[in-house]
Design a protein around this motif. Structure first.
Motif, PDB file in Angstrom:
ATOM      1  N   ALA A  59       0.826  -1.209   0.000  1.00  0.00           N
ATOM      2  CA  ALA A  59       0.000   0.000   0.000  1.00  0.00           C
ATOM      3  C   ALA A  59       0.864   1.263   0.000  1.00  0.00           C
ATOM      4  O   ALA A  59       0.347   2.373  -0.141  1.00  0.00           O
ATOM      5  CB  ALA A  59      -0.929  -0.004   1.213  1.00  0.00           C
ATOM      6  N   GLY A  60       2.168   1.091   0.200  1.00  0.00           N
ATOM      7  CA  GLY A  60       3.069   2.240   0.223  1.00  0.00           C
ATOM      8  C   GLY A  60       2.945   3.068   1.484  1.00  0.00           C
ATOM      9  O   GLY A  60       3.143   4.290   1.472  1.00  0.00           O
ATOM     10  N   VAL A  61       2.628   2.412   2.595  1.00  0.00           N
ATOM     11  CA  VAL A  61       2.551   3.127   3.879  1.00  0.00           C
ATOM     12  C   VAL A  61       3.415   2.390   4.902  1.00  0.00           C
ATOM     13  O   VAL A  61       3.846   1.257   4.671  1.00  0.00           O
ATOM     14  CB  VAL A  61       1.099   3.201   4.416  1.00  0.00           C
ATOM     15  N   HIS A  62       3.651   3.052   6.022  1.00  0.00           N
ATOM     16  CA  HIS A  62       4.425   2.397   7.064  1.00  0.00           C
ATOM     17  C   HIS A  62       3.514   1.458   7.856  1.00  0.00           C
ATOM     18  O   HIS A  62       2.326   1.681   7.988  1.00  0.00           O
ATOM     19  CB  HIS A  62       5.065   3.440   8.000  1.00  0.00           C
ATOM     20  N   LYS A  63       4.132   0.401   8.379  1.00  0.00           N
ATOM     21  CA  LYS A  63       3.398  -0.592   9.160  1.00  0.00           C
ATOM     22  C   LYS A  63       2.603   0.043  10.308  1.00  0.00           C
ATOM     23  O   LYS A  63       1.474  -0.359  10.602  1.00  0.00           O
ATOM     24  CB  LYS A  63       4.407  -1.603   9.715  1.00  0.00           C
ATOM     25  N   THR A  64       3.213   1.056  10.935  1.00  0.00           N
ATOM     26  CA  THR A  64       2.533   1.686  12.076  1.00  0.00           C
ATOM     27  C   THR A  64       1.247   2.402  11.643  1.00  0.00           C
ATOM     28  O   THR A  64       0.311   2.523  12.423  1.00  0.00           O
ATOM     29  CB  THR A  64       3.456   2.708  12.776  1.00  0.00           C
ATOM     30  N   THR A  65       1.230   2.859  10.373  1.00  0.00           N
ATOM     31  CA  THR A  65       0.009   3.489   9.838  1.00  0.00           C
ATOM     32  C   THR A  65      -1.133   2.475   9.804  1.00  0.00           C
ATOM     33  O   THR A  65      -2.283   2.807  10.079  1.00  0.00           O
ATOM     34  CB  THR A  65       0.269   4.028   8.409  1.00  0.00           C
ATOM     35  N   VAL A  66      -0.794   1.239   9.435  1.00  0.00           N
ATOM     36  CA  VAL A  66      -1.810   0.185   9.412  1.00  0.00           C
ATOM     37  C   VAL A  66      -2.283  -0.120  10.832  1.00  0.00           C
ATOM     38  O   VAL A  66      -3.495  -0.177  11.114  1.00  0.00           O
ATOM     39  CB  VAL A  66      -1.264  -1.095   8.743  1.00  0.00           C
ATOM     40  N   TYR A  67      -1.309  -0.273  11.747  1.00  0.00           N
ATOM     41  CA  TYR A  67      -1.669  -0.625  13.121  1.00  0.00           C
ATOM     42  C   TYR A  67      -2.434   0.484  13.836  1.00  0.00           C
ATOM     43  O   TYR A  67      -3.119   0.245  14.816  1.00  0.00           O
ATOM     44  CB  TYR A  67      -0.417  -1.023  13.922  1.00  0.00           C
ATOM     45  N   ARG A  68      -2.298   1.748  13.327  1.00  0.00           N
ATOM     46  CA  ARG A  68      -3.045   2.841  13.939  1.00  0.00           C
ATOM     47  C   ARG A  68      -4.547   2.651  13.713  1.00  0.00           C
ATOM     48  O   ARG A  68      -5.374   3.057  14.504  1.00  0.00           O
ATOM     49  CB  ARG A  68      -2.572   4.175  13.360  1.00  0.00           C
ATOM     50  N   ARG A  69      -4.908   2.027  12.564  1.00  0.00           N
ATOM     51  CA  ARG A  69      -6.323   1.848  12.243  1.00  0.00           C
ATOM     52  C   ARG A  69      -6.854   0.462  12.571  1.00  0.00           C
ATOM     53  O   ARG A  69      -8.036   0.287  12.860  1.00  0.00           O
ATOM     54  CB  ARG A  69      -6.542   2.085  10.743  1.00  0.00           C
ATOM     55  N   TRP A  70      -5.998  -0.543  12.449  1.00  0.00           N
ATOM     56  CA  TRP A  70      -6.452  -1.923  12.670  1.00  0.00           C
ATOM     57  C   TRP A  70      -5.568  -2.556  13.717  1.00  0.00           C
ATOM     58  O   TRP A  70      -4.340  -2.585  13.557  1.00  0.00           O
ATOM     59  CB  TRP A  70      -6.383  -2.713  11.360  1.00  0.00           C
ATOM     60  N   LYS A  71      -6.207  -3.084  14.743  1.00  0.00           N
ATOM     61  CA  LYS A  71      -5.382  -3.553  15.854  1.00  0.00           C
ATOM     62  C   LYS A  71      -4.581  -4.797  15.508  1.00  0.00           C
ATOM     63  O   LYS A  71      -3.519  -5.032  16.068  1.00  0.00           O
ATOM     64  CB  LYS A  71      -6.233  -3.768  17.119  1.00  0.00           C
ATOM     65  N   ASP A  72      -5.091  -5.596  14.560  1.00  0.00           N
ATOM     66  CA  ASP A  72      -4.325  -6.781  14.176  1.00  0.00           C
ATOM     67  C   ASP A  72      -4.710  -7.239  12.771  1.00  0.00           C
ATOM     68  O   ASP A  72      -5.585  -6.655  12.124  1.00  0.00           O
ATOM     69  CB  ASP A  72      -4.529  -7.915  15.193  1.00  0.00           C
ATOM     70  N   ARG A  73      -4.031  -8.275  12.331  1.00  0.00           N
ATOM     71  CA  ARG A  73      -4.240  -8.865  11.023  1.00  0.00           C
ATOM     72  C   ARG A  73      -5.704  -9.268  10.803  1.00  0.00           C
ATOM     73  O   ARG A  73      -6.262  -9.073   9.727  1.00  0.00           O
ATOM     74  CB  ARG A  73      -3.339 -10.109  10.979  1.00  0.00           C
ATOM     75  N   GLU A  74      -6.319  -9.821  11.836  1.00  0.00           N
ATOM     76  CA  GLU A  74      -7.690 -10.330  11.707  1.00  0.00           C
ATOM     77  C   GLU A  74      -8.673  -9.206  11.386  1.00  0.00           C
ATOM     78  O   GLU A  74      -9.489  -9.329  10.477  1.00  0.00           O
ATOM     79  CB  GLU A  74      -8.139 -11.058  12.995  1.00  0.00           C
ATOM     80  N   THR A  75      -8.604  -8.110  12.146  1.00  0.00           N
ATOM     81  CA  THR A  75      -9.561  -7.019  11.906  1.00  0.00           C
ATOM     82  C   THR A  75      -9.320  -6.398  10.535  1.00  0.00           C
ATOM     83  O   THR A  75     -10.260  -5.983   9.860  1.00  0.00           O
ATOM     84  CB  THR A  75      -9.477  -5.927  12.995  1.00  0.00           C
ATOM     85  N   LEU A  76      -8.058  -6.390  10.110  1.00  0.00           N
ATOM     86  CA  LEU A  76      -7.725  -5.866   8.779  1.00  0.00           C
ATOM     87  C   LEU A  76      -8.379  -6.725   7.695  1.00  0.00           C
ATOM     88  O   LEU A  76      -9.011  -6.213   6.759  1.00  0.00           O
ATOM     89  CB  LEU A  76      -6.203  -5.833   8.607  1.00  0.00           C
ATOM     90  N   VAL A  77      -8.255  -8.029   7.821  1.00  0.00           N
ATOM     91  CA  VAL A  77      -8.819  -8.941   6.824  1.00  0.00           C
ATOM     92  C   VAL A  77     -10.349  -8.863   6.818  1.00  0.00           C
ATOM     93  O   VAL A  77     -10.975  -8.846   5.753  1.00  0.00           O
ATOM     94  CB  VAL A  77      -8.335 -10.392   7.069  1.00  0.00           C
ATOM     95  N   VAL A  78     -10.941  -8.784   7.998  1.00  0.00           N
ATOM     96  CA  VAL A  78     -12.402  -8.673   8.079  1.00  0.00           C
ATOM     97  C   VAL A  78     -12.874  -7.410   7.370  1.00  0.00           C
ATOM     98  O   VAL A  78     -13.815  -7.440   6.579  1.00  0.00           O
ATOM     99  CB  VAL A  78     -12.881  -8.682   9.552  1.00  0.00           C
ATOM    100  N   ASP A  79     -12.191  -6.293   7.609  1.00  0.00           N
ATOM    101  CA  ASP A  79     -12.568  -5.038   6.950  1.00  0.00           C
ATOM    102  C   ASP A  79     -12.414  -5.147   5.432  1.00  0.00           C
ATOM    103  O   ASP A  79     -13.268  -4.677   4.677  1.00  0.00           O
ATOM    104  CB  ASP A  79     -11.717  -3.880   7.481  1.00  0.00           C
TER     105      ASP A  79
END
Lengths: 212, 212
Positions: A49-69
Motif C-alpha cells: 500500500a506504500g505506507v508504514h506498518k505503524t500506519t496500518v496498526y493505527r487503524r487496525w489492531k491486528d491482522r484479523e480485523t484488517l482482513v475482516v474489513d
C-alpha cells in the motif's frame, strides 16, 4: 448489509485518511489473493500500500480485523442481476457472472473466504452476511419468473439460487476443476429442470428454506 | 487408488511398527478434526498416539507428509453404495451417507481437505484421487438405473454424482448451514429431476464430463 456503515469501534475515514484506508484495504485483498490468509502479514500489506506498518496498526489492531474489513469492503461490491425476460437466460447469465467473479476478479479472495480464515468467527459472519445479501438481491430474478408463469408458484428464491451456485462452488472448492461458461450453463440447466419439477417450492423443502 | 500400496519412498510397516504407524495416523486425523491443519503439531500428534515425537519423525520427515499419509488412509476407508432397486431411494441414501460421513464421522477431516491445507499440492492430489475414486465406485448406482429404464440413456455417472454432492458441500463449506437428512433428500430431489430431464446425458454436457 448496509455498505455505508463503518465497522463498530472504528472511525469512518475521510479525506487523505480515506485514501490511505482504501489503499490498505485494496492491498489486503491483493495480498490475500496472492499469498492466502495463512501467509498474509501486515508488513507486506503496508509495503504494497506504500505506507508504514505503524500506519496500518493505527487503524487496525491486528491482522484479523484488517482482513475482516477488507472482505467487508469486497462484499459491498455488487454484481448485476440479469433481467432478460426469460428465466433460462437469466439463470445462465447469473451463473456466468458468478464464474467470472470467482475466476477472473476475485479468485484469491474467494479462496480466503473458504480457507482456514473462514474459521474466524468474524469471517464466517462476513460470509453469512454476504450470502444473505446476495440471495436477497437476486430473489427478483426468481419472483419475476414465477409471475411470468415460467416457474411454479411458491418457488423459493434462496433454495433455487443455492442450487444454481452449488455446482460452481463444488468445482472451485471441492473437486478443483476449472470454471468456465460451460460450468455455468450446466449449473443453470440442473437448476431450471429441478425448478420446473417443483423441487424448490417452499412447502416441499422440509425446512431447507432458512438462509443460515 | 490402491489402498494396499504404500506411499513412494516409505517402507510399508508391519508388526509392532504397523500398530505404531496406525496409532499415529489415527491421532493425526483426530488432531486435524480437533484443531485443524493450521494448528496441528507433530508434538500433539505424538502425545495423542502415546509415542515420542522422535518416533513420528523417524517415519515422517515433516508435518506435511504426515498429514498426506493420514488423509490417504482416510480416503481408503470406503462408503457403501446403495442398491435398493429404485434410483430415487438410492440417491437419497447415498446423499444421507455423505451427510453422515461429513458431519458425524469426519467433520474436521473434511474441513482440512478444503482448508488452507488444500493448497499443498500433495493434499490437492489426495483430494483429486479421492473424488475420482468415489465417482468410479458409485457409478454402478447410475448405470443400474439407466439399465432399469429409470434414467435416460447416456446419463453420465460422474456428472450426476457431482450434482448430488454439490448442495451438501455448499452448505458445509460456503453458506455454513447445518447438514441433515433434509439436506440430503433435497440434493437427491434436485439431481433426480435434472437427471430425468436429461441434463446429465454426456452429449449435453459441453465438455463437463471430465473428472478433473
Amino acid at each position: 448489509m448496509d455498505a455505508q456503515s463503518a465497522p463498530a469501534g472504528r472511525v469512518k475515514p475521510v479525506g487523505r485518511g480515506a485514501k490511505v484506508c482504501a489503499a490498505v484495504l485494496a492491498a489486503t485483498l491483493d495480498e490475500l489473493a496472492e499469498v492466502g490468509y495463512a501467509n498474509l502479514t501486515v508488513e507486506a500489506v503496508a509495503q504494497r500500500a506504500g505506507v508504514h506498518k505503524t500506519t496500518v496498526y493505527r487503524r487496525w489492531k491486528d491482522r484479523e480485523t484488517l482482513v475482516v474489513d477488507a472482505l467487508t469492503e469486497h462484499v459491498a461490491a455488487d454484481l448485476p442481476i440479469p433481467d432478460t425476460g426469460d428465466v433460462a437466460s437469466d439463470l445462465r447469465e447469473l451463473a456466468r457472472l458468478l464464474v467470472t467473479h470467482l475466476t477472473v476478479t476475485h479468485l484469491g479472495v474467494a479462496a480466503t473466504m473458504f480457507s482456514d480464515a473462514g474459521r474466524l468467527p468474524e469471517i464466517a459472519d462476513v460470509r453469512r452476511r454476504f450470502f444473505a445479501d446476495r440471495f436477497r438481491r437476486a430473489a427478483p430474478l426468481v419472483t419475476r419468473a414465477v409471475e411470468r408463469g415460467q416457474l411454479p408458484e411458491g418457488t423459493d428464491p434462496a433454495l433455487l439460487l443455492k442450487s444454481l451456485i452449488a455446482p460452481i462452488y463444488l468445482r472451485l472448492l471441492v473437486t478443483c476443476e476449472p470454471l468456465d461458461d460451460a460450468t455455468a450453463d450446466h449449473a443453470a440447466a440442473i437448476t431450471l429442470a429441478a425448478a420446473r419439477a417443483g423441487v424448490f417450492r417452499a412447502h416441499d423443502a422440509h425446512g431447507q428454506s432458512e438462509t443460515h
